[in-house]
Write an enzyme that holds these catalytic residues in place. Structure first.
Site, PDB file in Angstrom:
ATOM      1  CG  ASP A  82      -1.971   0.984   1.289  1.00  0.00           C
ATOM      2  OD1 ASP A  82      -2.367   1.456   0.208  1.00  0.00           O
ATOM      3  OD2 ASP A  82      -2.450   1.319   2.400  1.00  0.00           O
ATOM      4  N   GLY A 181      -8.108   8.300   6.844  1.00  0.00           N
ATOM      5  CA  GLY A 181      -8.356   8.559   8.259  1.00  0.00           C
ATOM      6  C   GLY A 181      -9.830   8.711   8.597  1.00  0.00           C
ATOM      7  CG  HIS A 210      -6.125   4.942  -2.004  1.00  0.00           C
ATOM      8  ND1 HIS A 210      -5.054   4.511  -1.268  1.00  0.00           N
ATOM      9  CD2 HIS A 210      -5.979   4.399  -3.233  1.00  0.00           C
ATOM     10  CE1 HIS A 210      -4.285   3.757  -2.024  1.00  0.00           C
ATOM     11  NE2 HIS A 210      -4.821   3.665  -3.224  1.00  0.00           N
ATOM     12  N   GLY A 211      -9.035   5.667   1.033  1.00  0.00           N
ATOM     13  CA  GLY A 211      -9.789   6.416   2.030  1.00  0.00           C
ATOM     14  C   GLY A 211     -11.247   6.006   2.056  1.00  0.00           C
ATOM     15  CG  ASP A 255      -5.517   0.956   7.997  1.00  0.00           C
ATOM     16  OD1 ASP A 255      -5.806   0.261   8.988  1.00  0.00           O
ATOM     17  OD2 ASP A 255      -4.375   1.436   7.840  1.00  0.00           O
TER      18      ASP A 255
END
Ligand code: G3H
Ligand code: 13P
Ligand code: ZN
Length: 307
Positions: A82, A181, A210-211, A255
């Site tokens: 990643d 985040g 992503h994210g 994540d």
């Protein structure tokens, strides 16, 4: 079975579903992710950042994935780097046994990003490894953002078309308004789906979001119940994830949700018994909670039952 990221993502691209790419930093997270894939009969992408690799050791990261993939041979799994920041980092991952790498040169000017991506593609393809690259900046888009500001930050579809054809990259992460985040949007969540459709039409390859953490209500509630603070946080709503998959996103990077779900349980055990120090008492429920989050995500993205 450990397979190339291309194999997993080309199938998802052809059949029109999304595969979660779940980050891990230790055995407990990885085991939780595998258990969800087994429960849901889902193909799997597990990914380690350079930070995670530094934390575990690249040999341990690969050995953990190889061991669990041998334990669950029915699950096609790709091990992905990643946000690889350099050619060297990608080559190290390939040599160690990763089956997919991201070269993230998106903060460089277009030509430099293209040049660096081409170098990685050349070596990765010689080894049967898939390559991801990124175009645009990962930044939340505000309600009152101007067209010019949007164009400066988000992916340019024409550039994406040229980038893919010249680099021969296998999958592309187009910036469409997400960020990493727990604090993704200041106002209402907003993604540029029109831009996504244009990129998909012009490139016709698997695309990556992503994210993509959602911070679902259940995960938020659990973290708050544990005494945690998530003030001001906002994720990508499930409905947006599903619309993104419909628009051509096939790899969904996740994540933050896993970290929050895991740590809520760790904190709860500590709160309930401040003389507890058996690691297993903390990590077993944490891992179980994470499995539930991953399994639910597989249903939402459409990868359940796809093996
Ligand atoms: O995109 C970043 C991932 O969430 C990994 O984060 O660099 O803290 O391991 P990390
Ligand atoms: P989240 O922070 O939304 O989980 O995104 C993770 C990610 O994009 C990893 O590359
Ligand atoms: Zn990312």
């Amino acid at each position: 079975m450990l397979v190339s990221g291309v194999e997993i993502l080309q199938k998802a691209h052809r059949e029109g579903y999304g595969v979660g790419a779940f980050n891990f930093v230790n055995f407990e997270m990885l085991q939780a992710i595998f258990k969800a894939a087994v429960a849901k009969n889902s193909p799997l992408i597990v990914q380690a950042s350079e930070g995670a690799i530094k934390y575990m050791g690249i040999d341990v990261a690969v050995a953990l994935v190889r061991t669990l993939s041998a334990r669950y041979p029915q699950i096609p799994v790709a091990l992905h780097l990643d946000h690889g920041t350099s050619y060297e980092s990608c080559v190290k991952a390939i040599r160690a046994g990763f089956t997919s790498v991201m070269i993230d040169a998106s903060h460089h000017p277009f030509d430099e990003n293209l040049k660096e991506t081409k170098r990685v593609v050349e070596v990765a393809h010689a080894c049967g490894v898939g390559v991801e690259a990124e175009l645009g900046r990962l930044m939340g888009i505000e309600d009152n953002i101007s067209v010019a500001e949007k164009d400066a930050v988000l992916v340019n579809p024409e550039e994406a078309e040229r980038f893919v054809s010249e680099s021969q990259v296998d999958y592309l992460a187009p910036a469409i308004g997400t960020s990493h985040g727990a604090f993704k949007f200041k106002g209402e969540p907003k993604l540029d789906f029109e831009r996504l459709l244009d990129v998909k039409k012009r490139t016709n390859i698997p695309l990556v979001l992503h994210g993509a953490s959602a911070i679902p209500d259940s995960v938020r509630a659990s973290f708050l119940e544990s005494g945690g603070d998530l003030k001001g946080s906002k994720g990508v709503p499930f409905a947006f994830l599903q619309e993104a998959v419909k628009g051509g996103i096939n790899k969904i990077n996740t994540d933050t949700d896993l970290r929050i779900a895991f740590m809520a349980e760790v904190r709860k055990v500590g709160n309930a018994n401040n003389s507890e120090f058996d690691l297993r008492k903390f990590f077993a429920p944490a891992s179980e909670a994470m499995t539930k989050v991953v399994a639910e995500r597989m249903d939402i993205l459409g990868s359940s039952g796809k093996i």
